[in-house]
Design a protein around this motif. Structure first.
Motif, mmCIF file in Angstrom:
data_model
loop_
_atom_site.group_PDB
_atom_site.id
_atom_site.type_symbol
_atom_site.label_atom_id
_atom_site.label_comp_id
_atom_site.label_asym_id
_atom_site.label_seq_id
_atom_site.Cartn_x
_atom_site.Cartn_y
_atom_site.Cartn_z
ATOM 1 N N UNK A 140 41.667 1.165 66.947
ATOM 2 C CA UNK A 140 40.249 1.516 67.019
ATOM 3 C C UNK A 140 39.796 2.990 66.720
ATOM 4 N N UNK A 141 40.725 3.962 66.956
ATOM 5 C CA UNK A 141 40.371 5.346 66.906
ATOM 6 C C UNK A 141 39.621 5.774 65.375
ATOM 7 N N UNK A 142 39.323 6.928 65.313
ATOM 8 C CA UNK A 142 39.125 7.689 64.240
ATOM 9 C C UNK A 142 39.643 8.947 64.000
ATOM 10 N N UNK A 143 40.370 9.450 63.132
ATOM 11 C CA UNK A 143 41.107 10.741 63.019
ATOM 12 C C UNK A 143 40.049 11.843 62.433
ATOM 13 N N UNK A 144 40.017 12.901 62.956
ATOM 14 C CA UNK A 144 38.955 13.858 62.516
ATOM 15 C C UNK A 144 39.875 15.272 62.285
ATOM 16 N N UNK A 145 40.081 15.449 61.213
ATOM 17 C CA UNK A 145 40.824 16.756 60.705
ATOM 18 C C UNK A 145 39.984 18.164 60.684
ATOM 19 N N UNK A 146 40.752 19.020 60.883
ATOM 20 C CA UNK A 146 40.189 20.660 60.799
ATOM 21 C C UNK A 146 41.185 21.321 60.494
ATOM 22 N N UNK A 147 40.809 22.863 60.374
ATOM 23 C CA UNK A 147 42.053 23.772 59.880
ATOM 24 C C UNK A 147 42.202 23.694 58.480
ATOM 25 N N UNK A 148 43.069 24.872 57.794
ATOM 26 C CA UNK A 148 43.080 25.130 56.453
ATOM 27 C C UNK A 148 43.684 23.861 55.851
ATOM 28 N N UNK A 149 44.388 22.988 56.340
ATOM 29 C CA UNK A 149 45.113 21.940 55.651
ATOM 30 C C UNK A 149 44.087 20.878 55.103
ATOM 31 N N UNK A 150 42.855 20.956 55.603
ATOM 32 C CA UNK A 150 41.908 20.030 55.102
ATOM 33 C C UNK A 150 41.385 20.090 53.774
ATOM 34 N N UNK A 151 41.635 21.432 53.209
ATOM 35 C CA UNK A 151 41.279 21.885 51.822
ATOM 36 C C UNK A 151 42.774 21.439 50.906
ATOM 37 N N UNK A 152 43.647 20.944 51.562
ATOM 38 C CA UNK A 152 45.026 20.485 50.460
ATOM 39 C C UNK A 152 44.718 18.960 50.420
ATOM 40 N N UNK A 153 44.072 18.471 49.048
ATOM 41 C CA UNK A 153 43.754 17.107 48.640
ATOM 42 C C UNK A 153 45.033 16.334 48.762
ATOM 43 N N UNK A 154 46.132 16.729 48.547
ATOM 44 C CA UNK A 154 47.239 15.986 48.486
ATOM 45 C C UNK A 154 47.518 15.637 49.951
ATOM 46 N N UNK A 155 47.559 16.498 50.935
ATOM 47 C CA UNK A 155 47.901 16.225 52.298
ATOM 48 C C UNK A 155 46.976 15.366 52.815
ATOM 49 N N UNK A 156 45.457 15.603 52.653
ATOM 50 C CA UNK A 156 44.647 14.630 53.048
ATOM 51 C C UNK A 156 44.738 13.411 52.585
ATOM 52 N N UNK A 157 45.124 13.207 51.429
ATOM 53 C CA UNK A 157 45.176 11.910 50.786
ATOM 54 C C UNK A 157 46.327 10.946 51.188
#
Length: 365
Positions: A286-303
């Motif tokens: 039921x949770x939602x994950x909210x990311x922050x930090x420089x890694x959010x700009x890495x599209x492959x990582x987020x994908x």
């Protein structure tokens, strides 16, 4: 209305993020922001010092040099802002971590960036050295941002996991049930190993959008070897840094596995960041994950994170009203406010301290 400045430089050692904010109840208003990169020669010296390749004289000089740059970041932020300087109650400076050793008989965490210089140059009270009091109380001294995450991102209707993708990844678990404790810890590397390998192999400070990693394939044998590191199975409270996860750690594994294409190593390191974060998250559909930090700009990582966590939603903190880049500096502005108001800044459930503590040392204006 009181305003506050937060200054942050993380384990990536790429520069300083500065934010000017005000707080009201559980709301944040960002008035202005500014980022200043480290000169490359200084970043190189900081990297060497973080790997114990520095004399006491070198560490002392770096403490002064980084203190000046932190002060410059704050002064530029103030100068470019329309906010009256007299309203700025204090500056919260995380400093630059050189060494973090939260276990063993003589535990310590060393952040440089002399706060006295910041206070002297800006004429504003400065709070620094946030980690020491928590460690003196038996805690890890990190992560400290979960208390701010609870303040700003807490929800009565949704379980939330805040995933900070800095050099090191950490999670904060914020249940919607107020009777359940907020927990958090460092899961392991996020960008630190990818950045170090990319710089070593290509001369580029980071792999933009994960393009280079996308050219490679995951080396499953090497990934399994990486995942066997005892840190990942250690129960919290726990925290880590480049003392543990650094270029030497990567090269040892690469040598162990023989000829491997550099891009395959990069892809494997990205998968390591994904797997270690996902495996250590609470199992709550039921949770939602909210990311922050420089890694959010890495599209492959987020994908890859989105794919690994599906059907759980992976968003970034902009969805909750705070840009991913400014979460951590805002957290240290908030921690400065906690200190100035003599309120605790740590969560004992997160750090393992004996209880809540007022953090930081105050350098008066």
């Amino acid at each position: 209305m009181d305003t506050w400045i937060g200054l942050m430089s993380g384990t990536s050692m790429d520069g300083i993020d500065a934010v000017l904010v005000s707080f009201r109840e559980n709301a944040v208003r960002i008035h202005d922001t500014h980022s200043i990169p480290y000169p490359e020669h200084l970043r190189h010296r900081l990297m060497l010092a973080s790997q114990n390749q520095a004399t006491p004289d070198e560490v002392g000089e770096l403490d002064t040099l980084t203190g000046v740059i932190f002060a410059d970041a704050a002064e530029t932020l103030i100068r470019n802002s329309s906010v009256d300087k007299s309203s700025i109650r204090a500056i919260g400076s995380h400093g630059q971590t050189l060494r973090h050793q939260p276990s063993g008989p003589s535990r310590f965490s060393l952040q440089i960036g002399n706060p006295a210089i910041i206070a002297e140059k800006t004429g504003i009270a400065t709070v620094g050295d946030f980690r020491s009091r928590d460690m003196a109380a038996g805690g890890q001294g990190a992560p400290l941002v979960p208390a701010f995450h609870q303040f700003f991102f807490g929800s009565k209707t949704e379980d939330r996991c805040i995933l900070n993708l800095g050099g090191i990844a950490n999670i904060t678990w914020i249940p919607s049930n107020p009777a359940s404790p907020v927990t958090g810890f460092d899961t392991g590397p996020a960008n630190a190993l990818m950045d170090a390998w990319c710089l070593d192999q290509t001369g580029r400070a980071y792999d933009e959008d994960g393009h280079w990693a996308q050219e490679g394939i995951v080396d499953q044998a090497m990934l399994s070897d990486m995942l066997s590191d005892a840190y990942f199975d250690r129960p919290p409270p726990k925290s880590t840094g480049k003392e543990k996860f650094n270029l030497g750690w990567v090269k040892t594994l690469v040598q162990r596995h023989g000829e491997t294409r550099p891009e395959d190593v990069q892809r494997t390191l990205l998968q390591l960041s994904v797997i270690t974060a996902v495996r250590q998250m609470p199992q709550s559909p039921a949770m939602t994950v909210y990311a922050c930090g420089g890694g959010t700009r890495n599209r492959l990582l987020m994908g890859e994170l989105s794919q690994a966590l599906s059907p759980i939603r992976v968003l970034d903190t902009a969805e909750l009203g705070l840009d991913p880049q400014w979460v951590e500096p805002t957290a240290f502005a908030w921690l400065a406010r906690q200190t100035m108001e003599r309120k605790p800044g740590n969560l004992a459930e997160v750090t393992g301290a004996r209880g809540p503590r007022v953090l930081g040392a105050i350098y008066p204006a």
